[in-house]
Scaffold this active site. Sequence first.
Site, mmCIF file in Angstrom:
data_model
loop_
_atom_site.group_PDB
_atom_site.id
_atom_site.type_symbol
_atom_site.label_atom_id
_atom_site.label_comp_id
_atom_site.label_asym_id
_atom_site.label_seq_id
_atom_site.Cartn_x
_atom_site.Cartn_y
_atom_site.Cartn_z
ATOM 1 C CE LYS A 177 -3.245 -2.422 3.055
ATOM 2 N NZ LYS A 177 -3.524 -2.403 4.481
ATOM 3 N N GLY A 178 2.061 1.173 0.313
ATOM 4 C CA GLY A 178 3.104 2.064 0.458
ATOM 5 C C GLY A 178 3.267 3.097 -0.473
ATOM 6 C CD GLU B 223 8.322 -0.940 -2.723
ATOM 7 O OE1 GLU B 223 7.361 -0.541 -2.540
ATOM 8 O OE2 GLU B 223 8.797 -2.103 -2.398
ATOM 9 C CG ASP B 224 6.912 1.892 0.249
ATOM 10 O OD1 ASP B 224 7.559 1.111 -0.082
ATOM 11 O OD2 ASP B 224 6.158 1.536 1.203
ATOM 12 C CG ASP C 99 14.574 -2.181 4.628
ATOM 13 O OD1 ASP C 99 15.606 -1.470 5.051
ATOM 14 O OD2 ASP C 99 14.027 -2.911 5.407
ATOM 15 C CB VAL D 106 11.134 6.361 7.233
ATOM 16 C CG1 VAL D 106 12.526 7.006 7.401
ATOM 17 C CG2 VAL D 106 11.096 5.620 5.966
ATOM 18 C CG ASP E 64 2.564 0.739 7.674
ATOM 19 O OD1 ASP E 64 3.321 0.385 6.705
ATOM 20 O OD2 ASP E 64 2.083 -0.250 8.226
HETATM 21 P P1 5GP Z 1 12.560 -4.864 1.558
HETATM 22 O O1 5GP Z 1 12.088 -6.171 0.894
HETATM 23 O O2 5GP Z 1 13.481 -4.058 0.672
HETATM 24 O O3 5GP Z 1 13.516 -5.193 2.882
HETATM 25 O O4 5GP Z 1 11.276 -4.125 2.177
HETATM 26 C C1 5GP Z 1 10.423 -3.267 1.295
HETATM 27 C C2 5GP Z 1 9.250 -3.042 2.256
HETATM 28 O O5 5GP Z 1 9.547 -3.107 3.522
HETATM 29 C C3 5GP Z 1 8.755 -1.658 1.757
HETATM 30 O O6 5GP Z 1 7.843 -1.890 0.651
HETATM 31 C C4 5GP Z 1 8.313 -1.429 3.065
HETATM 32 O O7 5GP Z 1 6.823 -1.613 2.994
HETATM 33 C C5 5GP Z 1 8.821 -1.912 4.399
HETATM 34 N N1 5GP Z 1 9.741 -1.216 4.958
HETATM 35 C C6 5GP Z 1 11.248 -1.312 4.970
HETATM 36 N N2 5GP Z 1 11.766 -0.384 5.453
HETATM 37 C C7 5GP Z 1 10.779 0.520 5.905
HETATM 38 C C8 5GP Z 1 10.606 1.678 6.832
HETATM 39 O O8 5GP Z 1 11.654 2.398 7.254
HETATM 40 N N3 5GP Z 1 9.489 2.335 7.012
HETATM 41 C C9 5GP Z 1 8.270 1.653 6.687
HETATM 42 N N4 5GP Z 1 7.402 2.147 7.117
HETATM 43 N N5 5GP Z 1 8.270 0.455 6.048
HETATM 44 C C10 5GP Z 1 9.511 0.093 5.557
#
Ligand code: 5GP
Length: 174
Positions: free
Chosen positions: A41-42, A97-98, A101, A151, A157
């Site tokens: 949803k981000g 994408e938001d 990470d 964040v 969220d």
């Molecule tokens: P990844 O698979 O790259 O580790 O994670 C991506 C997803 O994790 C993002 O789309 C988001 O939903 C969530 N996420 C990662 N870091 C953060 C953060 O600092 N804040 C929030 N609210 N969501 C995060």
Amino acid sequence: MFEEAKVLISEEVLQARVRELGLQIAKDYADKDLVLLGVLKGCFLFMADLCRHIELPLACDFVGLSSYGDRTSSSGVVRITSDLTRPIEGKDVVVVEDIVDTGLTMKYLMENLGQRKPRSVKICSLLEKPSRSVVPTHIDYLGFTVEDVFVIGYGLDYDGRYRNMRYIGVLDAP
Ligand code: 5GP
């Protein structure tokens, strides 16, 4: 309004960068068959602002992804909770994408999209946390790099809340 969340990236700075990204995408995709694919949803506020700066007859679609893990970290095991509504075969896709990470969610999505035979796929991410990277992710259009902090706001969220904040912030005491 959100006293518990200190400002990391202000609304003004966010909006200026989103506009720049939109104008760059508009330039790069002027003669292409562009589909903006938002990751729910981000992405919802970022995508809404971004697409209005891309003055092309583009299509918008969304994919819902959920990664098994706790509230603040991803496990890398991803599943599609809501699929695209139209085929992307032959299309030029920009994933919106938001935040990237660990990169595990994007890795899964890029592999999945590749099987659907798009003409091209690029990534537009508002934020990136390079210090947390597990798999390298090439982000074609990047808003901002952030430190290793959790964040919230502007779509992001904490436990389902704070997505409506106009700025990117950090909770004082989560
Ligand atoms: P990844 O698979 O790259 O580790 O994670 C991506 C997803 O994790 C993002 O789309 C988001 O939903 C969530 N996420 C990662 N870091 C953060 C953060 O600092 N804040 C929030 N609210 N969501 C995060």
